[in-house]
Design a protein around this motif. Structure first.
Motif, PDB file in Angstrom:
ATOM      1  N   GLU A  63      -1.853-159.178  23.767  1.00 26.10           N
ATOM      2  CA  GLU A  63      -1.360-157.802  23.817  1.00 26.10           C
ATOM      3  C   GLU A  63      -0.106-157.716  24.668  1.00 26.10           C
ATOM      4  N   ARG A 122     -14.412-155.192  20.364  1.00 28.32           N
ATOM      5  CA  ARG A 122     -13.932-153.809  20.579  1.00 28.32           C
ATOM      6  C   ARG A 122     -12.466-153.820  20.951  1.00 28.32           C
ATOM      7  N   TYR A 134      -5.849-150.821  16.088  1.00 31.60           N
ATOM      8  CA  TYR A 134      -5.634-149.395  15.878  1.00 31.60           C
ATOM      9  C   TYR A 134      -4.317-148.941  16.463  1.00 31.60           C
ATOM     10  N   LYS A 180       0.436-148.121  15.223  1.00 29.73           N
ATOM     11  CA  LYS A 180       0.929-146.769  15.490  1.00 29.73           C
ATOM     12  C   LYS A 180       2.216-146.792  16.282  1.00 29.73           C
ATOM     13  N   LEU A 204       0.963-151.846  25.900  1.00 28.31           N
ATOM     14  CA  LEU A 204       0.423-150.523  26.181  1.00 28.31           C
ATOM     15  C   LEU A 204      -0.159-150.470  27.561  1.00 28.31           C
ATOM     16  N   SER A 205      -0.809-151.512  27.955  1.00 23.22           N
ATOM     17  CA  SER A 205      -1.575-151.437  29.191  1.00 23.22           C
ATOM     18  C   SER A 205      -1.032-152.430  30.193  1.00 23.22           C
ATOM     19  N   PHE A 232      -0.301-139.239  24.199  1.00 20.28           N
ATOM     20  CA  PHE A 232      -1.661-139.751  24.059  1.00 20.28           C
ATOM     21  C   PHE A 232      -2.298-139.855  25.442  1.00 20.28           C
ATOM     22  N   ARG A 245      -4.498-147.680  30.850  1.00 20.91           N
ATOM     23  CA  ARG A 245      -5.153-148.110  29.607  1.00 20.91           C
ATOM     24  C   ARG A 245      -5.293-146.916  28.684  1.00 20.91           C
ATOM     25  N   ILE A 246      -4.925-147.102  27.452  1.00 21.05           N
ATOM     26  CA  ILE A 246      -5.021-146.001  26.509  1.00 21.05           C
ATOM     27  C   ILE A 246      -6.491-145.795  26.168  1.00 21.05           C
ATOM     28  N   GLN A 247      -6.927-144.563  26.115  1.00 22.69           N
ATOM     29  CA  GLN A 247      -8.346-144.253  25.954  1.00 22.69           C
ATOM     30  C   GLN A 247      -8.751-144.220  24.493  1.00 22.69           C
ATOM     31  N   ASP A 248     -10.036-144.449  24.261  1.00 26.51           N
ATOM     32  CA  ASP A 248     -10.533-144.454  22.889  1.00 26.51           C
ATOM     33  C   ASP A 248     -10.601-143.055  22.310  1.00 26.51           C
ATOM     34  N   GLN A 276      -9.307-139.548  21.984  1.00 28.62           N
ATOM     35  CA  GLN A 276      -8.040-138.873  22.251  1.00 28.62           C
ATOM     36  C   GLN A 276      -8.198-137.369  22.146  1.00 28.62           C
ATOM     37  N   TYR A 290      -2.717-137.971  16.845  1.00 28.28           N
ATOM     38  CA  TYR A 290      -3.702-139.056  16.767  1.00 28.28           C
ATOM     39  C   TYR A 290      -5.024-138.470  16.334  1.00 28.28           C
ATOM     40  N   GLU A 291      -5.857-139.331  15.725  1.00 34.37           N
ATOM     41  CA  GLU A 291      -7.136-138.832  15.224  1.00 34.37           C
ATOM     42  C   GLU A 291      -8.069-138.531  16.370  1.00 34.37           C
ATOM     43  N   TYR A 350     -11.493-138.194  16.020  1.00 33.35           N
ATOM     44  CA  TYR A 350     -12.913-138.511  15.812  1.00 33.35           C
ATOM     45  C   TYR A 350     -13.358-139.544  16.832  1.00 33.35           C
ATOM     46  N   ARG A 396     -14.342-142.774  18.447  1.00 30.30           N
ATOM     47  CA  ARG A 396     -13.863-144.081  18.038  1.00 30.30           C
ATOM     48  C   ARG A 396     -14.977-145.115  17.943  1.00 30.30           C
ATOM     49  N   ASN A 397     -15.895-145.116  18.884  1.00 28.20           N
ATOM     50  CA  ASN A 397     -16.989-146.107  18.845  1.00 28.20           C
ATOM     51  C   ASN A 397     -18.310-145.361  18.815  1.00 28.20           C
TER      52      ASN A 397
END
Lengths: 424, 302
Positions: A171, A197, A204, A208, B3-4, B238, B244-247, B249, B293-294, B296, B298-299
């Motif tokens: 990453e 995960r 995902y 984007k 991202l992180s 976001f 860290r980007i969260q699951d 959103q 962003y969606e 729903y 995520r997990n």
């Protein structure tokens, strides 16, 4: 002695699930381990938590041969495998060596961490198949949880962390994993494990944000200075109709007398708007050559120079009249986008204003002689430069974009006409 | 761009400071070195915690009198503004406004509203400075980035620098928030050197568990001598926490914004500079997206 044998038997049973089925329920387990198990287990070394593994005498030694017992750090394994050159083939050979050495892959976590650290040295940190090969080091299907208790309690946490570290290095370098990675991770850790995960999160979010940069830098960046200058000048010009001209190609000449002359490259850019501004410029006022200013393209920093004029006080500003302007109705409406003349999108602030910019260039050397050649080249399309005095505000190193008024180390004012006479 | 990266974004923990000072609400501001506690409770590994007892700290009478005067003045202003309209602006302005300038950099006082930080706090080698630009018309953030990680045994990555607006304080240090519900985009007039920055928006965390969550988006500078006008709709931000980007959103709620920050962490060693002219808000009627962003789960647990 009996308790030690029981311990060893227990370890054997946990490692190989098939053994329990082989032993019939009536048999006495303790009697069994008397001859066969003990003989199987004594030569096997105790699991160690350090980076030391038994030495390998040559590159092609198999497991069947006897080990001399000396401890060799993992780093030496890599050094021995590379045989001089550090490249992808050497790295994959080192990984394969480790895999062949032991079917059970003892010490694989330490090896994987060491491999991840060694990747930049071998230059393979951006190769996806090397990451897949590293993930291949994990023994398959051992760490997959088999019942609800194992699923609840973070089965094999250290291995899962190691898998996460591999994905995190991917990453950090911005490498997108592929199907092979997915199948490997599912086979090693099972679905709903932490590495899987993390893989799902990568798959995902990466697509984007892949194209979110409105000013993308071409990959790979050209190494040639002229091409690099062309790309960066087109980027900062912010005008698609701007034209790039190469005023001088880089040359290294050796004269007959043995003296070496090097000519740096000079690449300039000017758009029609800038040309018009320069044409309207008052020749009594000087124009300034400022620089060098830094421009970053991913990880390379290039420097550019700017030809600009002074900011005129509001009274002296020339009126740039648009022949098609109209006071009574707007010339352009965006009604499709729900924007109309009732929208007021002006900000109640005086924007920072600076003098007009007439041209930009990038040169191999930042001294006055090179930039004077640029001005001479610009003169062909902008004849007004022959009558305008040019002041050079050059800094020995990179400077901030607007510190022009504070310190002027390389200032020299040379009227162009006088210089042209001297050159003739 | 990754991202992180591990940022120390918990520079401000004012809520924690208020809890600490709950016993002595008037003593807090009298202490001369309270500022460091107000903004960060991070302690570098290896340093001992600062446990000076209350009776050893310096109390100053003049500071106390100034503080009382300032706060009663603020209280009076607040009461008068409440009568005038929302946030002291008239109703006409509130209902019809389409643009608003939130921060502009024209004097040293404007610069004092921002706090600059870099990874020197965790032992790294980056530097960052903020000063006024030419003709006092812009703010210049410049410095050097160094990705060499400090060798303290727990830091893996390093190399960042950040600038963040100070939290809005009302009379007697009450927490106040910006209300940007009239707008849907952030407008920036900047001049960078080609480096990619990240914009963070900090909102009011109703629960203290959410105090580290912030909304981020990227700001890509073109570089060059021309000013760049960047419009970022708030629907693009976001949710992320601790870098860290969260699951799961959620869209950014604009009614309680505590501060805005810019961060640079693009893993390129070397000098950087960013000039900011002003930061404003824009209500773009053409932008109808609610959230990019969606939403729903995520997990899902099933």
């Amino acid at each position: 002695m009996n308790c030690v044998r029981k311990l060893l038997l227990a370890r054997e049973l946990s490692a190989r699930p098939g053994v329990l089925r082989q032993l019939a329920p009536g048999l006495d387990l303790l009697r069994l381990q008397g001859s066969s198990c003990a003989q199987r287990f004594w030569p096997v070394p105790v699991r160690s938590h350090s980076k030391f593994t038994p030495a390998v005498k040559g590159d092609q030694e198999k497991d069947g041969e006897s080990r001399d017992g000396s401890l060799v750090p993992l780093e030496e394994l890599f050094d021995r495998a590379c045989k001089g050159e550090r490249n992808k083939a050497a790295f994959t050979r080192a990984v394969e060596l480790f895999c062949q050495r032991d079917v059970r892959r003892r010490g694989h976590i330490e090896f994987i961490y060491a491999a991840l650290q060694k990747m930049p040295q071998f230059g393979v940190e951006r190769e996806l198949d090397v990451y897949n090969k590293i993930l291949d080091v994990f023994p398959k299907e051992v760490f997959v949880p088999r019942n609800f208790i194992q699923r609840m309690f973070n089965h094999y946490p250290r291995q899962q962390e190691c898998g996460i570290h591999v994905l995190e290095q991917m990453e950090n370098y911005g490498i997108m994993p592929d199907n092979q990675t997915k199948f490997l991770l599912l086979q090693i850790f099972g679905a709903k494990s932490h590495p899987v995960r993390k893989y799902q999160r990568l798959m995902y979010w990466f697509p984007k944000f892949k194209h979110v940069n409105p000013y993308p830098v071409p990959v790979p960046l050209p190494q040639e200075p002229i091409d690099l200058a062309r790309i960066s000048l087109q980027r900062i010009a912010a005008d698609l109709s701007a034209k790039v001209t190469v005023y001088q190609m880089p040359l290294t000449d050796i004269l007959d007398s043995g003296k070496e002359i090097t000519q740096p490259h000079i690449v300039g850019i000017q758009s029609p708007d800038q040309q018009e501004l320069l044409a309207h410029h008052n020749p009594d006022r000087p124009v300034f050559v400022e620089g060098p200013f830094p421009l970053w393209l991913k990880k390379t920093c290039v420097y550019y120079y700017v030809l600009r004029g002074e900011l005129l006080p509001p009274g002296e500003k020339g009126e740039m009249l648009d022949s098609e302007r109209n006071f009574y109705y707007p010339m352009h409406l965006d009604l499709d986008l729900d924007r109309g003349p009732w929208d007021d999108e002006e900000f109640d602030v005086d924007e920072a204003e600076e003098g007009p910019i007439f041209a930009m260039c990038m040169a191999g050397a930042g001294d006055q002689a090179t930039l004077a050649k640029w001005i001479l080249g610009l003169q062909q399309n902008n004849p007004i430069l022959s009558q305008t005095p040019v002041v050079f505000h050059l800094a020995p190193g990179p400077r901030e974009l607007l510190a022009a008024s504070d310190s002027e180390p390389g200032e020299e004012e040379i009227p162009q006409s006088r210089r042209a006479q001297q050159e003739c | 761009m990754a991202l992180s990266f591990k940022l120390m974004e918990n520079v401000f923990l004012s809520s924690k400071c208020h809890r600490q000072n709950a016993l002595h609400p008037f003593c807090g501001p009298l202490l001369t070195n309270c500022i460091s506690k107000l903004y960060s409770s991070y302690r570098r590994p290896g340093t001992s915690p600062d446990n000076t007892p209350l009776w050893k700290m310096n109390f100053s009478f003049e500071n106390g009198v100034d503080w009382i005067k300032k706060n009663f003045g603020l209280l009076k202003k607040e009461l008068v503004d409440h009568v005038k309209g929302p946030e002291g602006r008239g109703f006409e302005e509130y209902f019809l406004e389409q643009t608003r300038v939130v921060w502009e950099f024209r004097s040293q006082k404007d610069l004092d509203e921002w706090v600059v930080s870099s990874d020197a706090e965790i032992g790294g080698k980056s530097e960052a400075y903020l000063k006024l630009g030419k003709n006092n018309q812009t703010a210049l953030l410049f410095g050097t980035l160094s990705t060499e990680a400090p060798r303290d045994g727990e830091t893996g990555y390093s190399g960042y620098c950040a600038i963040r607006a100070k939290l809005l304080k009302g009379a007697f240090d009450t927490k106040k928030y910006y209300d940007w519900s009239n707008f849907n985009s952030l407008y920036l007039r900047v001049r960078g050197d080609g480096r990619p920055w990240m914009i963070n928006i900090y909102t009011d965390p109703y629960y203290s568990h959410q105090k580290d969550d912030l909304y981020t988006y990227f700001m890509f500078t073109r570089g060059g001598p021309y000013w760049q006008e960047i419009t970022i709709p708030f629907s693009k931000f976001f949710l992320s926490s601790w870098g860290r980007i969260q699951d799961d959103q959620y869209p950014l709620w604009l009614d309680k914004i505590s501060s805005v920050g810019f961060t640079l962490g693009d893993k390129a060693d070397g000098p950087f500079q960013l000039e900011i002219d002003f930061i404003g808000l824009l209500n773009d009627r053409a932008h109808t997206e609610e959230f990019a962003y969606e939403k729903y789960e995520r997990n899902p647990k099933a």
